[in-house]
Design a protein around this motif. Structure first.
Motif, short mmCIF file in Angstrom:
data_model
loop_
_atom_site.label_atom_id
_atom_site.label_comp_id
_atom_site.label_asym_id
_atom_site.label_seq_id
_atom_site.Cartn_x
_atom_site.Cartn_y
_atom_site.Cartn_z
N HIS A 163 0.84 -1.20 0.00
CA HIS A 163 0.00 0.00 0.00
C HIS A 163 0.88 1.25 0.00
N ILE A 164 0.28 2.34 -0.50
CA ILE A 164 0.98 3.61 -0.58
C ILE A 164 1.47 4.06 0.81
N ASP A 165 2.69 4.60 0.83
CA ASP A 165 3.29 5.11 2.08
C ASP A 165 3.55 4.04 3.14
N HIS A 166 3.61 2.80 2.72
CA HIS A 166 3.88 1.76 3.71
C HIS A 166 5.38 1.50 3.90
N GLY A 167 6.20 2.45 3.40
CA GLY A 167 7.63 2.40 3.72
C GLY A 167 8.49 1.57 2.79
N LYS A 168 8.04 1.36 1.55
CA LYS A 168 8.80 0.53 0.60
C LYS A 168 10.15 1.17 0.27
N THR A 169 10.09 2.45 -0.14
CA THR A 169 11.31 3.13 -0.56
C THR A 169 12.31 3.23 0.58
N SER A 170 11.83 3.60 1.75
CA SER A 170 12.72 3.71 2.91
C SER A 170 13.37 2.37 3.21
N PRO A 226 7.37 4.06 -6.94
CA PRO A 226 6.39 4.76 -6.12
C PRO A 226 5.15 5.07 -6.95
N LYS A 252 7.75 -0.09 9.65
CA LYS A 252 7.49 0.89 10.71
C LYS A 252 7.23 0.19 12.04
N ASP A 272 8.87 0.20 14.56
CA ASP A 272 9.17 1.07 15.71
C ASP A 272 7.92 1.76 16.24
N LEU A 273 6.88 1.83 15.42
CA LEU A 273 5.65 2.51 15.83
C LEU A 273 4.67 1.56 16.53
N1 LIG Z 1 8.42 5.59 11.90
C1 LIG Z 1 8.75 5.10 10.71
N2 LIG Z 1 8.41 5.76 9.59
C2 LIG Z 1 8.77 5.25 8.39
C3 LIG Z 1 9.48 4.04 8.30
N3 LIG Z 1 9.65 3.76 6.97
C4 LIG Z 1 9.09 4.79 6.28
N4 LIG Z 1 8.55 5.68 7.11
C5 LIG Z 1 7.83 6.89 6.71
O1 LIG Z 1 6.67 6.53 5.96
C6 LIG Z 1 6.48 7.42 4.87
C7 LIG Z 1 6.42 6.67 3.57
O2 LIG Z 1 7.63 6.02 3.37
P1 LIG Z 1 8.08 5.59 1.92
O3 LIG Z 1 9.28 4.75 2.08
O4 LIG Z 1 8.18 6.77 1.02
O5 LIG Z 1 6.84 4.73 1.51
P2 LIG Z 1 6.51 4.07 0.13
O6 LIG Z 1 5.77 2.84 0.43
O7 LIG Z 1 7.74 3.95 -0.65
O8 LIG Z 1 5.56 5.13 -0.51
P3 LIG Z 1 4.93 5.13 -1.99
O9 LIG Z 1 6.08 4.81 -2.90
O10 LIG Z 1 4.41 6.50 -2.15
O11 LIG Z 1 3.90 4.07 -2.01
C8 LIG Z 1 7.64 8.42 4.96
O12 LIG Z 1 7.20 9.61 5.55
C9 LIG Z 1 8.68 7.72 5.78
O13 LIG Z 1 9.49 8.62 6.52
C10 LIG Z 1 9.83 3.37 9.53
O14 LIG Z 1 10.43 2.28 9.53
N5 LIG Z 1 9.42 3.92 10.69
#
Ligand SMILES: Nc1nc2c(ncn2[C@@H]2O[C@H](COP(=O)(O)OP(=O)(O)OP(=O)(O)O)[C@@H](O)[C@H]2O)c(=O)[nH]1
Length: 643
Positions: free
Chosen positions: A8-15, A59, A113, A115-116
């Motif tokens: 899902h979107i923003d689920h932290g894939k890129t990070s 993304p 995530k 840690d949350l």
């Molecule tokens: N607390 C916390 N926040 C995280 C973690 N990984 C990612 N985030 C936050 O979650 C948000 C989305 O992270 P991305 O890695 O951009 O997520 P994504 O899934 O790649 O997003 P899309 O490509 O848009 O689908 C960002 O604001 C990150 O800072 C984590 O392990 N812990």
């Protein structure tokens, strides 16, 4: 090895990819600026053994489906991210469904995530994941909590991925080269560059390739794989090819095209496939259902024709025909995804099995056997089953092309099955032994029956014979089959006709009766100037066509010879005339005679005399030297024994 992220979107894939590879987002951006290494969302993790682990991370949700499908054969391992705070979300389910439709069975699920979340929350999300993956390809997959912020679980996840990559080993590269283009652009000083995933085979610098479906030819000037300049790109590699050739421009090659081994070029817009409808679909799929087909990096409009039954229920699978808006470059057994017409929702997906599907299929047992054979994944088993499916003769070259089999794989199939092969044009028509034997038997039986019913015909028309036999071979292959050692000796080809060696001609009683009336008209005093077909017809008050047919037949039996059009002479008359010519020559000092001398002896017209001599010239009885003729003694017994 390629790892594809999903979730899902923003689920932290890129990070997570950044945490795993150490390749930060800004570094990717910088590479993008440098040019050829661009590959948005691409990161590589060097492994201790010198190989690399690549990550596709795209993304934005819409492009995900494209990339997912484009990488279908490119993605080896799925990395599904589920955020600990949100848990399983709608897109988690859709991506999971796509992984399932594409049968990407190797995968791991990261609870990001972490840690949350409290330990209780983590086990709650774990349970949600277990429930969502039940019955899918990721049923029972490893679930690892990670945090890109604290680094928790990242090393473990990396170790898991590395071990999995090692276990998978090298990808087989024995297919022919195919690359699904996802981008095409020009670089100053370099030229046209296309990027994509190599779906099968190997591509090397200087290779001649082809852009399909457009058919443009190109040469590979240089190539990059895994962001490095290399000599060869292999199945599973992310490649950038610098292409040169007439008509090659960034506009001429588009996302969705395939760059392929030229041998494979055969676009298709009608494909038989196995389609599975997702369980969550609100409605069944009916006849002529409109959808968007995603295959490789291509997206095209498609209609669904159900081949069994009138509707396909959610959660079920069936054989369908996909009728496309425009041709695509595909291979048998490629996987595809169907989305709804507005491309909002994944409906289902599956696997192609016949790229040359017949237009209007009747629901016959024969077609079912064919479909079952074509759907088998092992090429040897599939082709063996095909040889046992009507029409029992199959083009091995087309089969190998549609499966992108290498020449050696194709030979393996041929060697294992050792069918009777006829190589004609581009085709390699193959027949299994038992069907070949029944073909030869059928051929003899058919001719036997034909001769019995038509004793006065010299043989059966070749084309009529061809279409009446099983297997019904294509014309060129049929022609070769008639020359096969199993056939020669029993069957004779006679111009456009085919007959049994044992067959000899007989006149039917009606014809015989007519002949008995015609023959006297040609002999006697008028034998050197017999009436022509039209005159005979007049004398007997019969249609000209009847007389002509009779005469042609009598000529085949050796009773008459057609000296000029519609002018037939009895065989004994021919013999007499040869002897006259020989006599003339024998009495001349130089062994030559003239047409006038000959005309005087046969007491006929000058024109007819010349026609007769020209006929003899063609038969080599006489040799024409200007106004004089000689007789060739070795041919004077052509029309009867010489005393
Ligand atoms: N607390 C916390 N926040 C995280 C973690 N990984 C990612 N985030 C936050 O979650 C948000 C989305 O992270 P991305 O890695 O951009 O997520 P994504 O899934 O790649 O997003 P899309 O490509 O848009 O689908 C960002 O604001 C990150 O800072 C984590 O392990 N812990």
């Amino acid at each position: 090895m390629i790892v594809g992220t999903a979730g899902h979107i923003d689920h932290g894939k890129t990070s997570l990819v950044t945490a795993l590879t150490g390749v930060a987002g800004d570094r990717l951006k910088e590479e993008k600026r440098r040019g050829i290494t661009i590959d948005l969302g691409f990161a590589f993790l060097p492994l201790p053994d010198g190989s690399t682990l690549g990550f596709i991370d795209v993304p934005g949700h819409e492009r995900f489906v494209h990339t997912m499908v484009a990488g279908a054969s490119g993605i080896d391992i799925a990395l599904l991210a589920v955020a600990a705070d949100d848990g399983v979300m709608p897109q988690t389910r859709e991506h999971l469904a796509i992984l399932d439709l594409l049968q990407i069975g190797r995968g791991v699920i990261a609870i990001t995530k972490a840690d949350l979340a409290t330990p209780e929350r983590l086990s709650e999300v774990s349970a949600q994941i277990r429930e969502a993956t039940a019955g899918t390809v990721l049923d029972g997959a490893e679930i690892l909590p990670v945090s890109s912020v604290s680094g928790q679980g990242v090393d473990r996840l990396r170790e898991w991925l590395v071990a999995e990559a090692k276990a998978l080993g090298e990808r087989a590269t024995d297919g022919r080269f195919r690359l699904a283009v996802d981008r095409s652009f020009t670089l100053a000083g370099i030229g046209v560059v296309v990027t994509g995933t190599v779906l099968s085979g190997v591509v090397r610098v200087k290779d001649q390739v082809l852009v399909s479906p457009s058919g443009l030819s190109a040469r590979v000037r240089s190539l990059h794989a895994q962001n490095r300049e290399v000599e060869a790109g292999r199945a599973g590699d992310r490649c950038a090819l610098n292409l040169a050739g007439e008509g090659i421009s960034k506009e001429a090659i588009r996302r969705g095209d395939m760059v392929i081994d030229p041998f494979l070029h055969a676009p298709t817009e009608r494909i038989d496939a196995r389609l599975r409808l997702l369980p969550g679909e609100p409605k069944p799929v009916g006849q002529w259902f409109p959808a968007r087909l995603h295959h490789g990096a291509t997206e095209v409009g498609a209609r669904v024709v159900l081949l069994d039954g009138e509707q396909l229920l959610p959660g079920h699978a069936a054989d369908v025909q996909l009728v496309l808006d425009k041709p695509i470059a595909a291979a048998s057994l490629d996987r595809f995804v169907l989305r709804d017409v507005s491309a909002q929702r994944t409906i289902g997906g599956g696997q192609f099995f016949d790229l040359r599907a017949p237009t209007r299929q009747r629901r016959t047992a024969a077609r079912e056997t064919q479909r079952a054979a074509l759907a088998l994944s092992d090429p040897r088993e599939a082709f063996a089953a095909l040889l046992d499916a009507p029409p029992f003769a199959w083009d091995l070259a087309a089969f190998a092309r549609d499966r992108a089999l290498s020449a050696s794989k194709r030979n393996e199939v041929a060697d294992a099955l050792s069918p009777i092969l006829f190589h004609a044009d581009e085709q390699s028509i193959a027949i299994g032994h038992s069907h070949w034997h029944s073909f030869v038997e059928g051929l003899v039986e058919r001719l036997d029956a034909f001769h019995a019913a038509n004793p006065d015909l010299q043989g059966m028309g070749r084309e009529k014979l061809r279409v009446s036999l099983q297997p019904k071979l294509p014309p060129a292959a049929f022609s070769l089959a008639l020359q096969h050692a199993d056939v020669t000796g029993r069957v004779v080809r006679d111009g456009a006709f085919v007959r049994l060696t044992s067959h000899s001609l007989h006149m039917s009683p009606e014809r015989e009766a007519l002949w008995q009336r015609v023959a006297p008209l040609l002999g006697g005093d008028v034998r050197f100037r017999p009436p022509r077909v039209r005159d005979v017809a007049g004398l007997l008050a019969r249609p000209e066509q009847d007389i002509r047919q009779l005469m042609k037949f009598a000529a085949r039996l050796g009773l008459v010879d057609e000296v000029a059009h519609d002018h037939f002479f009895l065989r004994p008359t021919m013999h007499d005339m040869v002897l006259i010519a020989a006599d003339l020559a024998a009495h001349a000092a130089d062994g030559s005679f003239t047409a006038a001398q000959f005309r005087d002896r046969i007491d006929s017209g000058r024109k007819v005399a010349i026609q007769i001599l020209e006929f003899f010239d063609r038969q080599r009885v006489t040799l024409n030297r200007g106004t004089l003729r000689r007789v060739q003694l070795q041919y004077i017994d052509l029309y009867g024994p010489v005393p």
